[in-house]
Design a protein around this motif. Structure first.
Motif, mmCIF file in Angstrom:
data_model
loop_
_atom_site.group_PDB
_atom_site.id
_atom_site.type_symbol
_atom_site.label_atom_id
_atom_site.label_comp_id
_atom_site.label_asym_id
_atom_site.label_seq_id
_atom_site.Cartn_x
_atom_site.Cartn_y
_atom_site.Cartn_z
ATOM 1 N N GLU A 41 1.109 -1.166 -0.107
ATOM 2 C CA GLU A 41 -0.695 0.128 0.053
ATOM 3 C C GLU A 41 0.757 1.225 -0.020
ATOM 4 O O GLU A 41 0.627 2.430 -0.422
ATOM 5 N N LEU A 42 1.712 1.016 0.776
ATOM 6 C CA LEU A 42 2.724 2.565 0.998
ATOM 7 C C LEU A 42 4.227 2.090 0.938
ATOM 8 O O LEU A 42 4.217 0.827 1.872
ATOM 9 N N GLY A 43 4.788 2.670 0.472
ATOM 10 C CA GLY A 43 6.549 2.774 0.907
ATOM 11 C C GLY A 43 7.381 1.721 -0.775
ATOM 12 O O GLY A 43 6.157 1.693 -1.030
ATOM 13 N N HIS A 44 8.931 1.153 0.737
ATOM 14 C CA HIS A 44 8.837 0.178 -0.376
ATOM 15 C C HIS A 44 9.330 -1.410 1.080
ATOM 16 O O HIS A 44 10.098 -1.047 1.732
ATOM 17 N N GLN A 45 8.693 -2.524 -0.070
ATOM 18 C CA GLN A 45 8.778 -3.500 1.377
ATOM 19 C C GLN A 45 10.296 -4.090 0.314
ATOM 20 O O GLN A 45 10.017 -4.480 -0.891
ATOM 21 N N GLN A 46 10.725 -4.773 1.189
ATOM 22 C CA GLN A 46 12.202 -5.774 0.229
ATOM 23 C C GLN A 46 12.190 -6.919 0.990
ATOM 24 O O GLN A 46 11.722 -7.027 2.566
#
Length: 156
Positions: A41-46
């Motif tokens: 939904e938001l941001g940057h996941q790795q």
């Protein structure tokens, strides 16, 4: 905003719904017995999965098969938020066979996908299940989602 995780379950389907936010380290390598379908939904996941580093940004869809080991972290200071559904393999197989009237082999071709329509459909389905809408709404959106997934290279 600190880390948080909200977990609910749709009673009629058994689908587990997760809404979470993480900053920095999110979770150690682990696996699930279910299929995971979610949207950042938001941001940057790795996360590490299938011996690759996967970078998922706002609006991207991520999917994992049962027993796929993965971890998670937020490389950006603001962290990431996602909504995800855990789909039981037996329920998913039965549902697909009901839609397509034939046995189907479930395999996720790609862990990550950039498809705004698919992301919107996943989030809409999540919200309908989470808000305990009518059974007709749940069935309609789940069928739409499964048909969409079944007609894409995601599921073979």
């Amino acid at each position: 905003m600190s880390n948080w995780v909200n977990v609910t379950q749709d009673k009629s389907t058994g689908i587990e719904l997760i809404h979470a936010h993480f900053k920095g380290f999110a979770y150690d390598p682990h696996l699930h017995s279910s299929y995971l379908i979610g949207v950042t939904e938001l941001g940057h996941q790795q996360f590490n999965c299938r011996k690759k580093i996967i970078d998922s940004y706002q609006g991207q869809t991520f999917m994992l098969e049962p027993e796929e080991v993965h971890d998670g972290n937020a490389p950006d200071p603001l962290g990431f938020t996602y909504k995800m559904m855990h789909l039981d393999p037996a329920w998913l197989k039965k549902s697909y066979e009901g839609i397509f009237n034939e046995p189907i082999e479930l395999a996720i071709e790609s862990t990550l996908r950039s498809d705004p329509q698919l992301s919107h459909l996943i989030l809409s389905t999540y919200n309908i299940l989470n808000n305990n809408e009518s059974q007709l709404m749940k069935d309609t959106y789940l069928d739409l989602l499964l048909e969409n997934l079944g007609n894409t290279p995601i599921f073979n």
